[in-house]
Design a protein around this motif. Structure first.
Motif, PDB file in Angstrom:
ATOM      1  N   THR A   1       1.333 -42.010  63.404  1.00 25.89           N
ATOM      2  CA  THR A   1       0.764 -41.654  64.701  1.00 25.89           C
ATOM      3  C   THR A   1      -0.759 -41.785  64.684  1.00 25.89           C
ATOM      4  O   THR A   1      -1.442 -41.286  65.583  1.00 25.89           O
ATOM      5  CB  THR A   1       1.149 -40.203  65.072  1.00 25.89           C
TER       6      THR A   1
ATOM      7  N   SER B   1      -2.212 -46.246  68.049  1.00 28.20           N
ATOM      8  CA  SER B   1      -1.714 -45.967  69.397  1.00 28.20           C
ATOM      9  C   SER B   1      -0.288 -46.447  69.580  1.00 28.20           C
ATOM     10  O   SER B   1       0.500 -45.833  70.308  1.00 28.20           O
ATOM     11  CB  SER B   1      -2.624 -46.623  70.438  1.00 28.20           C
ATOM     12  N   LYS B   2       0.072 -47.560  68.913  1.00 29.08           N
ATOM     13  CA  LYS B   2       1.427 -48.094  68.985  1.00 29.08           C
ATOM     14  C   LYS B   2       1.791 -48.735  67.654  1.00 29.08           C
ATOM     15  O   LYS B   2       0.919 -49.220  66.931  1.00 29.08           O
ATOM     16  CB  LYS B   2       1.539 -49.169  70.085  1.00 29.08           C
ATOM     17  N   ASP B   3       3.092 -48.751  67.353  1.00 27.99           N
ATOM     18  CA  ASP B   3       3.567 -49.487  66.187  1.00 27.99           C
ATOM     19  C   ASP B   3       3.897 -50.902  66.665  1.00 27.99           C
ATOM     20  O   ASP B   3       5.044 -51.231  66.960  1.00 27.99           O
ATOM     21  CB  ASP B   3       4.802 -48.813  65.584  1.00 27.99           C
ATOM     22  N   LYS B   4       2.852 -51.733  66.740  1.00 27.05           N
ATOM     23  CA  LYS B   4       3.020 -53.063  67.321  1.00 27.05           C
ATOM     24  C   LYS B   4       3.938 -53.943  66.488  1.00 27.05           C
ATOM     25  O   LYS B   4       4.681 -54.767  67.027  1.00 27.05           O
ATOM     26  CB  LYS B   4       1.650 -53.736  67.482  1.00 27.05           C
TER      27      LYS B   4
ATOM     28  N   GLU C   1       7.576 -52.867  67.179  1.00 21.91           N
ATOM     29  CA  GLU C   1       7.906 -53.259  68.544  1.00 21.91           C
ATOM     30  C   GLU C   1       8.175 -54.755  68.621  1.00 21.91           C
ATOM     31  O   GLU C   1       9.126 -55.199  69.284  1.00 21.91           O
ATOM     32  CB  GLU C   1       6.762 -52.890  69.495  1.00 21.91           C
TER      33      GLU C   1
ATOM     34  N   LEU D   1      11.710 -46.226  66.222  1.00 25.63           N
ATOM     35  CA  LEU D   1      10.576 -46.350  67.141  1.00 25.63           C
ATOM     36  C   LEU D   1      10.586 -45.207  68.153  1.00 25.63           C
ATOM     37  O   LEU D   1       9.524 -44.673  68.503  1.00 25.63           O
ATOM     38  CB  LEU D   1      10.639 -47.698  67.864  1.00 25.63           C
ATOM     39  N   ASP D   2      11.769 -44.794  68.591  1.00 32.41           N
ATOM     40  CA  ASP D   2      11.869 -43.680  69.542  1.00 32.41           C
ATOM     41  C   ASP D   2      11.343 -42.384  68.927  1.00 32.41           C
ATOM     42  O   ASP D   2      10.630 -41.620  69.586  1.00 32.41           O
ATOM     43  CB  ASP D   2      13.321 -43.495  69.983  1.00 32.41           C
TER      44      ASP D   2
ATOM     45  N   ARG E   1       9.220 -42.127  66.413  1.00 26.61           N
ATOM     46  CA  ARG E   1       7.772 -42.270  66.230  1.00 26.61           C
ATOM     47  C   ARG E   1       7.023 -41.999  67.537  1.00 26.61           C
ATOM     48  O   ARG E   1       6.012 -41.283  67.558  1.00 26.61           O
ATOM     49  CB  ARG E   1       7.478 -43.677  65.709  1.00 26.61           C
ATOM     50  N   ASN E   2       7.527 -42.534  68.646  1.00 30.26           N
ATOM     51  CA  ASN E   2       6.875 -42.331  69.941  1.00 30.26           C
ATOM     52  C   ASN E   2       6.991 -40.884  70.404  1.00 30.26           C
ATOM     53  O   ASN E   2       6.095 -40.356  71.074  1.00 30.26           O
ATOM     54  CB  ASN E   2       7.475 -43.272  70.984  1.00 30.26           C
TER      55      ASN E   2
ATOM     56  N   ASP F   1       4.358 -38.914  68.681  1.00 29.91           N
ATOM     57  CA  ASP F   1       2.999 -39.284  69.070  1.00 29.91           C
ATOM     58  C   ASP F   1       2.623 -38.667  70.415  1.00 29.91           C
ATOM     59  O   ASP F   1       2.399 -39.362  71.403  1.00 29.91           O
ATOM     60  CB  ASP F   1       2.878 -40.811  69.127  1.00 29.91           C
TER      61      ASP F   1
END
Length: 521
Positions: free
Chosen positions: A269, A272-275, A278, A294-295, A297-298, A301
């Protein structure tokens, strides 16, 4: 053009790169043969570290067997929350390297490092309740990466007295990296060989510090992997983690590159994003099984997570800090520093991760279905923390595990007969249904007494007193007292004797009233 671009040499052609590699090979051989100091190659199995390992392997392989006189330790750190695709790649690469080293009589010895169980991500987040890492509280890097590496290096230093650490750092990675490398040049022993500012008796060798990203890829694509690895697979891995699924070999700064792809912890975190994850999910339907990770992780965050955290610090004390009011930036407000995740949310994250693990073990490709997102050792440590440090003797972890995973949790570290158990917890919950702090206090007192039943009685009263100090007041009362203490300290520093007297008297009266209420209850 920024300062970083102007400080770097222009990109080499393939012919120039070949000539540079030949010079670098001679430099590596000369450095290797010059003494008996062992080398430690720090590698993540990304493009840069793969490049330095290939350069060193090739240079040493060109030497006669009898001259390969000292060890080259290849050190990789697995934080236990690495991107699963990358984790499998790393494990496979280590096995291939080890087999090739044995077959070809090469002095390379691979080591896969892990953080101590107590320092693992889930033991800290689910067990202790540490909030998801932020730049203001970056608790993960030191525990999960730096400590295992430093411990390994210290172990080598104890045996050999000194060592050379080889790293794939490059100035073109960032302005910060360039500044660090520039600073280290001051005390250099020779070209690209600098003292380690963090560990005595160790030097840092950075053979590709002046390389550009396009030169790294050019080398990996044009020069065959010497231990039997596949650089094309690495290239494909980076391409799959790039949003546009493109990864060309750049020839100038205007050409896009996949060189900015970053692989790391799937729970991170701090970005800003796990590019990269993604992009993997977007580019390849065979990787859609990564979506539950990913869910999670978001969901972690969330910058304003105060509703998920205790109003006290992890040691049970209310501490205050000043901040700008969200409603009016001109107003400064004094509020409590939020503490660890509450019991509800720690159990929530456990359920989420176990459910994701169960799901990916069903939906992932066959070669990925044995992946574990949280190890049995971590689960055991979380259970121990909840029982022994949090005094949550309802022992909810085995129950949650069985509910989600459909099988009993086996933990040999804790003797079941020593637990008070969930029935007693349910009775306490019923008795204290109108007062959450009363439930917490009673649980702490009972469990503290239980823990001392098999120990010396020494310290029992001090520990019982700590229970009252941290858990005998409501949230509103505890915060009010913290404000009074802050006001008292400020009044004392200003020499306001009258206000000090008033605040001291108020605190003494509150304490006497509190002791009377407790004795009556």
């Amino acid at each position: 053009m920024n300062d970083l671009q102007t400080s770097l040499p222009s990109a080499r052609s393939l012919e120039q790169l070949v000539e540079h590699i030949q010079e670098l090979t001679r430099e590596i051989q000369d450095l290797y043969l010059s003494d008996s100091i062992p080398w430690i190659v720090g590698i993540s199995w990304g493009k840069d570290s793969s490049t330095i390992l290939q350069l060193i392997w090739t240079a040493i392989e060109d030497l006669p067997v009898e001259q390969r006189h000292k060890k080259v330790y290849v050190m990789t750190t697995d934080t236990l929350v690495e991107n699963p695709i990358v984790a499998v790649w790393v494990t496979h690469s280590m096995k291939v390297l080890k087999a090739a080293a044995q077959e070809k009589s090469m002095p390379f010895e691979p080591h896969l490092l892990h953080p101590a169980v107590k320092d693992s991500f889930w033991a800290c987040l689910m067990g202790k309740g540490y909030p998801a890492p932020r730049h203001g509280f970056r608790w993960c890097t030191e525990r999960m990466k730096i400590k295992p590496v430093n411990q390994f290096i210290r172990d080598i230093l104890r045996v050999y007295g000194e060592t050379i650490i080889v790293l794939g750092v490059r100035k073109s990675e960032s302005n910060i990296r360039a500044a660090v490398l520039k600073k280290n040049e001051v005390g250099r022993v020779r070209d690209r060989l600098s003292p380690n500012p963090n560990l005595a008796n160790s030097l840092i060798y950075s053979p590709i510090e002046d390389w550009r990203t396009d030169e790294v890829w050019m080398y990996l694509m044009q020069f065959k992997n010497p231990w039997g690895g596949n650089n094309q697979d690495l290239f494909t891995l980076y391409r799959g983690a790039t949003a546009d699924n493109e990864c060309p070999l750049v020839v100038d700064t205007s050409t896009p590159s996949c060189g900015d792809s970053r692989f790391g912890c799937w729970v991170c975190t701090l970005v800003s994003k796990d590019k990269s994850m993604e992009a993997m999910i977007q580019n390849d339907e065979d990787k859609e099984w990564l979506q539950p990770l990913l869910d999670i992780r978001n969901e972690l965050d969330i910058h304003d997570d105060r509703d998920k955290r205790d109003f006290r610090r992890i040691y049970g004390r209310v501490e205050l800090f000043e901040r700008k009011s969200k409603e009016d930036k001109e107003i400064t407000e004094i509020v409590p520093i939020p503490g660890p995740y509450t019991k509800f949310w720690r159990e929530h994250w456990l359920r989420r991760v176990l459910a994701a693990q169960a799901q990916i073990q069903q939906t992932a490709p066959p070669d990925m279905q044995d992946i574990t997102l949280i190890t049995e050792e971590e689960l055991g440590e979380i259970r121990r923390i909840w029982l022994e440090e949090k005094h949550e003797f309802d022992d909810s972890l085995p129950r949650i595990y069985e509910e989600v995973m459909g099988k009993p949790f086996k933990d040999t570290r804790i003797q079941e007969k020593k637990l008070l158990g969930g029935d007693e917890w349910s009775i306490l919950e019923e008795i204290c249904s109108d007062d959450a702090m009363h439930l917490e206090l009673m649980a702490k007192l009972l469990d503290t007494e239980r823990q001392h039943a098999t120990k010396s009685r020494r310290g029992v009263f001090e520990n019982l007193e700590k229970c009252f100090d941290s858990s005998s007041r409501s949230k509103e009362e505890a915060i009010a007292i913290a404000h009074e203490k802050r006001d008292l300290k400020e009044a004392a520093s200003q020499g306001n004797v009258e206000k000090v007297k008033q605040l001291t008297w108020a605190q003494m009266k509150f304490k006497n009233d509190e002791e009377t209420d407790l004795s009556e209850s």
